[in-house]
Design a protein around this motif. Structure first.
Motif, PDB file in Angstrom:
ATOM      1  N   LEU A 164      -1.433  -5.328  -2.893  1.00  0.00           N
ATOM      2  CA  LEU A 164      -1.562  -5.967  -4.198  1.00  0.00           C
ATOM      3  C   LEU A 164      -3.019  -6.147  -4.634  1.00  0.00           C
ATOM      4  N   GLU A 165      -3.915  -6.169  -3.684  1.00  0.00           N
ATOM      5  CA  GLU A 165      -5.337  -6.338  -4.018  1.00  0.00           C
ATOM      6  C   GLU A 165      -5.937  -5.059  -4.602  1.00  0.00           C
ATOM      7  N   HIS A 166      -5.498  -3.906  -4.127  1.00  0.00           N
ATOM      8  CA  HIS A 166      -6.109  -2.645  -4.528  1.00  0.00           C
ATOM      9  C   HIS A 166      -5.268  -1.816  -5.492  1.00  0.00           C
ATOM     10  N   SER A 167      -4.024  -2.165  -5.684  1.00  0.00           N
ATOM     11  CA  SER A 167      -3.148  -1.424  -6.599  1.00  0.00           C
ATOM     12  C   SER A 167      -3.333  -1.907  -8.026  1.00  0.00           C
ATOM     13  N   ASP A 168      -2.990  -1.059  -8.971  1.00  0.00           N
ATOM     14  CA  ASP A 168      -2.987  -1.442 -10.389  1.00  0.00           C
ATOM     15  C   ASP A 168      -1.523  -1.550 -10.801  1.00  0.00           C
ATOM     16  N   TYR A 169      -1.102  -2.762 -11.145  1.00  0.00           N
ATOM     17  CA  TYR A 169       0.312  -3.015 -11.434  1.00  0.00           C
ATOM     18  C   TYR A 169       0.458  -4.159 -12.429  1.00  0.00           C
ATOM     19  N   ASP A 170       1.666  -4.292 -12.968  1.00  0.00           N
ATOM     20  CA  ASP A 170       2.017  -5.398 -13.862  1.00  0.00           C
ATOM     21  C   ASP A 170       3.076  -6.259 -13.189  1.00  0.00           C
ATOM     22  N   VAL A 171       3.112  -7.517 -13.613  1.00  0.00           N
ATOM     23  CA  VAL A 171       4.177  -8.420 -13.149  1.00  0.00           C
ATOM     24  C   VAL A 171       4.969  -8.916 -14.357  1.00  0.00           C
ATOM     25  N   TYR A 172       6.162  -9.394 -14.090  1.00  0.00           N
ATOM     26  CA  TYR A 172       6.969  -9.973 -15.167  1.00  0.00           C
ATOM     27  C   TYR A 172       6.292 -11.247 -15.667  1.00  0.00           C
TER      28      TYR A 172
END
Length: 169
Positions: free
Chosen positions: A94-102
């Motif tokens: 989660l620190e290095h990934s590019d993502y979205d959360v709800y």
């Protein structure tokens, strides 16, 4: 690891071996790939691809027979759903990934703050040890395969998947 879009389900106990999928129009017909492209979110693989993966010792897949039909009803034999059963929790870094959360105002409260989509995945190597194909607990739609999976696919001359490398730390 490499990413392939698609999903799967947990281990299926009572599979209906009469299950089928059919191309609805002649325009949708043609020479099938080893990894079929469909509207479904799980991989459908040929017998040739299945054998290539099994011969390479690729595990973590439950094979669910599927009748693949042409628009005229003739069957293209040898296909199965490749149900990827390695569902790994905590493999997405989660620190290095590019993502979205709800978002906080999402209509399903149990999803608030959880991973909604991943643009650039980075995976944690220690969570993937000994696994050749995985889905992530945080985002089950995509699946990720090892270099050995990719090599088995390519050495057999299989078609229907494109691979791209993802970061692993």
């Amino acid at each position: 690891m490499r990413r392939i879009c698609g999903g799967g389900t947990p281990l299926v106990a009572d599979w209906n071996e009469a299950a089928w999928i059919k191309a609805s129009t002649p325009e949708d017909d043609g020479d099938p790939d080893d990894a079929l492209q469909t509207y479904l979110h799980f991989p459908i693989y040929s017998l040739r691809l299945r054998r290539a993966l099994e011969n390479a010792g690729i595990g973590g897949i439950q094979w669910l027979p599927l009748h693949v039909l042409r628009p005229d009803g003739k069957e293209i034999p040898g296909y199965s759903i490749a149900n990827i059963v390695n569902l790994v929790e905590g493999a997405l870094d989660l620190e290095h990934s590019d993502y979205d959360v709800y978002p906080p105002d999402y209509f399903l409260p149990e999803r608030v703050g959880k991973v909604r989509g991943i643009r650039i995945p980075v995976l944690q190597a220690e969570k993937l040890k000994g696994l050749e194909v995985v889905r992530l607990m945080e985002a089950r739609a995509a699946f990720y395969v090892s270099e050995r999976f990719k090599e088995a696919f390519e050495m057999a001359g299989c078609t229907g998947h494109s691979f791209y490398a993802v970061g692993v730390i």
